[in-house]
Design a protein around this motif. Structure first.
Motif, PDB file in Angstrom:
ATOM      1  N   ALA A   1       4.208  10.016  75.377  1.00 16.30           N
ATOM      2  CA  ALA A   1       5.146  11.090  74.538  1.00 16.30           C
ATOM      3  C   ALA A   1       6.567  10.711  75.368  1.00 16.30           C
ATOM      4  N   SER A   2       6.679  10.448  76.320  1.00 15.63           N
ATOM      5  CA  SER A   2       7.996  10.537  77.245  1.00 15.63           C
ATOM      6  C   SER A   2       8.706   9.031  76.554  1.00 15.63           C
ATOM      7  N   VAL A   3       7.930   8.081  76.587  1.00 20.01           N
ATOM      8  CA  VAL A   3       8.668   6.821  75.759  1.00 20.01           C
ATOM      9  C   VAL A   3       9.046   7.005  74.420  1.00 20.01           C
ATOM     10  N   ARG A   4       8.356   7.753  73.604  1.00 16.08           N
ATOM     11  CA  ARG A   4       8.608   7.960  72.230  1.00 16.08           C
ATOM     12  C   ARG A   4       9.886   8.818  72.138  1.00 16.08           C
ATOM     13  N   ARG A   5      10.066   9.803  73.174  1.00 12.81           N
ATOM     14  CA  ARG A   5      10.929  10.994  72.951  1.00 12.81           C
ATOM     15  C   ARG A   5      12.279  10.155  73.523  1.00 12.81           C
ATOM     16  N   HIS A   6      12.288   9.364  74.673  1.00 15.41           N
ATOM     17  CA  HIS A   6      13.529   8.990  75.245  1.00 15.41           C
ATOM     18  C   HIS A   6      13.743   7.764  74.701  1.00 15.41           C
ATOM     19  N   VAL A   7      13.050   6.716  74.294  1.00 16.84           N
ATOM     20  CA  VAL A   7      13.374   5.533  73.454  1.00 16.84           C
ATOM     21  C   VAL A   7      13.292   5.273  72.211  1.00 16.84           C
TER      22      VAL A   7
END
Length: 154
Positions: A123-129
């Motif tokens: 979720a973090s990678v999808r959101r921030h990258v």
């Protein structure tokens, strides 16, 4: 290095790219770490250690190889592995072929933590990258980053 009188200054676009890359290099680990620590008992660096160990042959790597894979110094990796060992997520074993070296090995608890943390990391990678790369050629961007990374290892 080149002679300062013959060096060509960066263009505005090159300078802007370099500055943006520097911001990403410093900010992305911070936000990924904040996301991970908000939901998990491990940091994003600790998560990446577990990822690398999970993908390694026999789920073990020499400490020096693990440090290199994660972009850390050997002493930095020792500190990370100490924290993971304290949580029983990783254990150290002497290398059979070199009594001076140590392997880090993911434990059953480490596998469980890795699986538990995976959705948070995703979720973090999808959101921030990846949410910001819509319309970009990800394969081309990957190739450029790999060329830069490989040149620096040589």
């Amino acid at each position: 290095m080149g002679n300062p009188t013959t060096l060509k200054p960066l263009t505005r676009a090159e300078e802007a790219f370099l500055r943006a890359l520097g911001r990403v290099i410093t900010q992305l680990p911070r936000v990924a770490d904040a996301d991970m620590l908000e939901e998990q008992p491990i940091s994003s660096v600790e998560y990446m250690v577990l990822v690398h160990l999970s993908e390694a042959p026999d789920h073990r790597l020499r400490m020096s190889e693990l440090a290199n894979a994660c972009g850390l110094s050997l002493s930095g990796m020792t500190r990370v592995v100490n924290r993971l060992e304290a949580q029983s997520l990783v254990m150290r074993q002497r290398c059979a072929d070199d009594g001076r070296a140590w392997h880090a090995v993911i434990t059953t608890a480490g596998w469980t933590q890795l699986k538990q943390a995976w959705p948070t990391n995703l979720a973090s990678v999808r959101r921030h990258v990846f949410s910001r790369l819509e319309g970009c050629d990800i394969a081309a961007a990957t190739e450029v980053l790999e060329r830069i990374a490989l040149a620096e290892r040589a």
